[in-house]
Design a protein around this motif. Sequence first.
Motif, PDB file in Angstrom:
ATOM      1  N   SER A   1      -3.472  -7.929 -13.018  1.00  0.00           N
ATOM      2  CA  SER A   1      -4.868  -7.627 -12.732  1.00  0.00           C
ATOM      3  C   SER A   1      -5.194  -6.230 -13.238  1.00  0.00           C
ATOM      4  O   SER A   1      -4.321  -5.361 -13.323  1.00  0.00           O
ATOM      5  CB  SER A   1      -5.144  -7.704 -11.224  1.00  0.00           C
TER       6      SER A   1
ATOM      7  N   THR B   1      -7.202 -10.442  -2.787  1.00  0.00           N
ATOM      8  CA  THR B   1      -7.396 -10.859  -1.398  1.00  0.00           C
ATOM      9  C   THR B   1      -6.226 -11.706  -0.919  1.00  0.00           C
ATOM     10  O   THR B   1      -5.688 -12.525  -1.660  1.00  0.00           O
ATOM     11  CB  THR B   1      -8.703 -11.656  -1.233  1.00  0.00           C
TER      12      THR B   1
ATOM     13  N   HIS C   1      -4.990  -0.744  -6.556  1.00  0.00           N
ATOM     14  CA  HIS C   1      -5.848  -1.915  -6.432  1.00  0.00           C
ATOM     15  C   HIS C   1      -6.420  -1.950  -5.023  1.00  0.00           C
ATOM     16  O   HIS C   1      -5.905  -1.291  -4.108  1.00  0.00           O
ATOM     17  CB  HIS C   1      -5.064  -3.210  -6.692  1.00  0.00           C
ATOM     18  N   LEU C   2      -7.464  -2.737  -4.843  1.00  0.00           N
ATOM     19  CA  LEU C   2      -8.048  -2.924  -3.522  1.00  0.00           C
ATOM     20  C   LEU C   2      -7.451  -4.181  -2.906  1.00  0.00           C
ATOM     21  O   LEU C   2      -7.748  -5.298  -3.337  1.00  0.00           O
ATOM     22  CB  LEU C   2      -9.570  -3.046  -3.633  1.00  0.00           C
ATOM     23  N   LEU C   3      -6.590  -4.003  -1.901  1.00  0.00           N
ATOM     24  CA  LEU C   3      -5.974  -5.129  -1.202  1.00  0.00           C
ATOM     25  C   LEU C   3      -6.813  -5.469   0.028  1.00  0.00           C
ATOM     26  O   LEU C   3      -7.037  -4.611   0.889  1.00  0.00           O
ATOM     27  CB  LEU C   3      -4.546  -4.788  -0.770  1.00  0.00           C
ATOM     28  N   VAL C   4      -7.280  -6.697   0.096  1.00  0.00           N
ATOM     29  CA  VAL C   4      -8.115  -7.137   1.213  1.00  0.00           C
ATOM     30  C   VAL C   4      -7.358  -8.203   1.995  1.00  0.00           C
ATOM     31  O   VAL C   4      -6.968  -9.228   1.433  1.00  0.00           O
ATOM     32  CB  VAL C   4      -9.462  -7.701   0.712  1.00  0.00           C
TER      33      VAL C   4
ATOM     34  N   ASP D   1      -6.485 -13.338  -7.092  1.00  0.00           N
ATOM     35  CA  ASP D   1      -6.747 -12.165  -7.930  1.00  0.00           C
ATOM     36  C   ASP D   1      -7.778 -12.534  -8.989  1.00  0.00           C
ATOM     37  O   ASP D   1      -8.141 -13.699  -9.147  1.00  0.00           O
ATOM     38  CB  ASP D   1      -5.456 -11.647  -8.582  1.00  0.00           C
ATOM     39  N   TYR D   2      -8.244 -11.517  -9.705  1.00  0.00           N
ATOM     40  CA  TYR D   2      -9.255 -11.717 -10.750  1.00  0.00           C
ATOM     41  C   TYR D   2      -8.738 -11.157 -12.072  1.00  0.00           C
ATOM     42  O   TYR D   2      -9.455 -10.505 -12.823  1.00  0.00           O
ATOM     43  CB  TYR D   2     -10.575 -11.046 -10.337  1.00  0.00           C
TER      44      TYR D   2
ATOM     45  N   GLN E   1       0.819  -1.210   0.000  1.00  0.00           N
ATOM     46  CA  GLN E   1       0.000   0.000   0.000  1.00  0.00           C
ATOM     47  C   GLN E   1       0.850   1.256   0.000  1.00  0.00           C
ATOM     48  O   GLN E   1       0.458   2.281  -0.551  1.00  0.00           O
ATOM     49  CB  GLN E   1      -0.937  -0.012   1.213  1.00  0.00           C
TER      50      GLN E   1
ATOM     51  N   HIS F   1      -7.606  -1.117 -10.038  1.00  0.00           N
ATOM     52  CA  HIS F   1      -8.718  -0.973  -9.087  1.00  0.00           C
ATOM     53  C   HIS F   1      -9.469  -2.283  -8.854  1.00  0.00           C
ATOM     54  O   HIS F   1     -10.525  -2.279  -8.226  1.00  0.00           O
ATOM     55  CB  HIS F   1      -9.701   0.113  -9.551  1.00  0.00           C
ATOM     56  N   SER F   2      -8.950  -3.413  -9.362  1.00  0.00           N
ATOM     57  CA  SER F   2      -9.601  -4.683  -9.076  1.00  0.00           C
ATOM     58  C   SER F   2      -9.188  -5.164  -7.688  1.00  0.00           C
ATOM     59  O   SER F   2      -8.216  -4.693  -7.095  1.00  0.00           O
ATOM     60  CB  SER F   2      -9.221  -5.727 -10.131  1.00  0.00           C
ATOM     61  N   GLU F   3      -9.931  -6.140  -7.179  1.00  0.00           N
ATOM     62  CA  GLU F   3      -9.701  -6.615  -5.811  1.00  0.00           C
ATOM     63  C   GLU F   3      -8.707  -7.771  -5.793  1.00  0.00           C
ATOM     64  O   GLU F   3      -8.740  -8.659  -6.647  1.00  0.00           O
ATOM     65  CB  GLU F   3     -11.024  -7.070  -5.197  1.00  0.00           C
TER      66      GLU F   3
END
Length: 401
Positions: free
Chosen positions: A286, A293, A251-254, A306-307, A245, A289-291
Amino acid sequence: MDLHHVRIVLLDQNGQATRQITSLITAIQAVRYQLVTVTEVAQALDILATQRIDVVIVALTAHVDELNWLQTIRSKAPICPVIVYAEDTDESIALHALHSGAHDYVLTSDLSPSVFQRTIRYARAIVAQSVAEQQVQALTLALATAMSAAQQLEQNLDVAIHEIQTPMSILLGYIQLFERRVASWGGIPLRERQMLNTMRLQTIHISRLVSILLDSTQMATNYGKLERRPLELGAVLRAVVASIQGMRAPHLLVLRLPEVAVWIDGDYGRLMQIFHNLLLNALKYSDLHSEITLTLRADGQIIVQDYGIGIPSNALPKIFNQFFRASNAQLQGGTGYGIGLAVVQDLVQQHDGTITVTSELGSGTTMTVQFPCTLRPNRLVELPTLINELDEVLIRQRSLS
């Protein structure tokens, strides 16, 4: 090889092919063809041994030995294109001629100036490709020999790479500091600002190459001795996510952690490297801005999902090989040397763990790491020791980012 002056040896027993080919090349203005006609294979071999010949044409008749002539010419002059010229349209004869060593086959009824020139260019291209492949094989063998000799220098190289890393980190730090100061001054010409930016980017590039070289050499020596101690995996993963980060990744890191602490015996710096590499791979392949996890389970299993673009099924068995990159990863572009996942697998195995991958093309990739868990230790490592290790890891990550 002169493309505009082509010397041809024509092996023609009855002279019919000579008349037609002579008439044909006379009509061609763009290329000067020099035709030497012989009636015996021995004569052709003598000329091939003493003169520069670009192409051999064998005119097929009913002679039973003619296909054997092809093999003889190919064995005596392996880098000379051989073309078969025939009136017969029998496909089996054509195939037999090609299997006997001919590089192309042309029929009398099809022959025209354009077909003649195209046939010669094609045959010469085949030979050039064959020569190039032999040279590549020779170079590959030479490279393998050199790599074998280089193994004796691995220890000194490892030390040298470590020595390079420190000044590169210092240099990058000063460049970034200078950039901030220049930005506050104002009035700096655009060209000078571009030069400064180029210096920074090139320094980052060199740092990445140094890190890649260090990883590849360390893999050969099992990274030396790992400094394993009791570590709480949740804390390690929180540090990894914080470092990613900090790079302002779009991207969205969860991060998903269990309610209980998960302890393993591990090397803090190497664990950081494992999950830093896995997350960087997920980011690279990826959409913005994709997620992504990162999930830790109570049994010591860590899942990075990832997606993104996914991995082709035929590439999955080779994904952990050194210097391998899937075809769709190469097409997407970007930097990459195909060593990151090989390093990850090696480090996971050094920790007595396993790593597996599942993926669907176009739908994303899931990396699953499993470590053996341990009980919470009675005495934890002193805080200053962990702080020093974290500083070293952050310096290494800045050189990779």
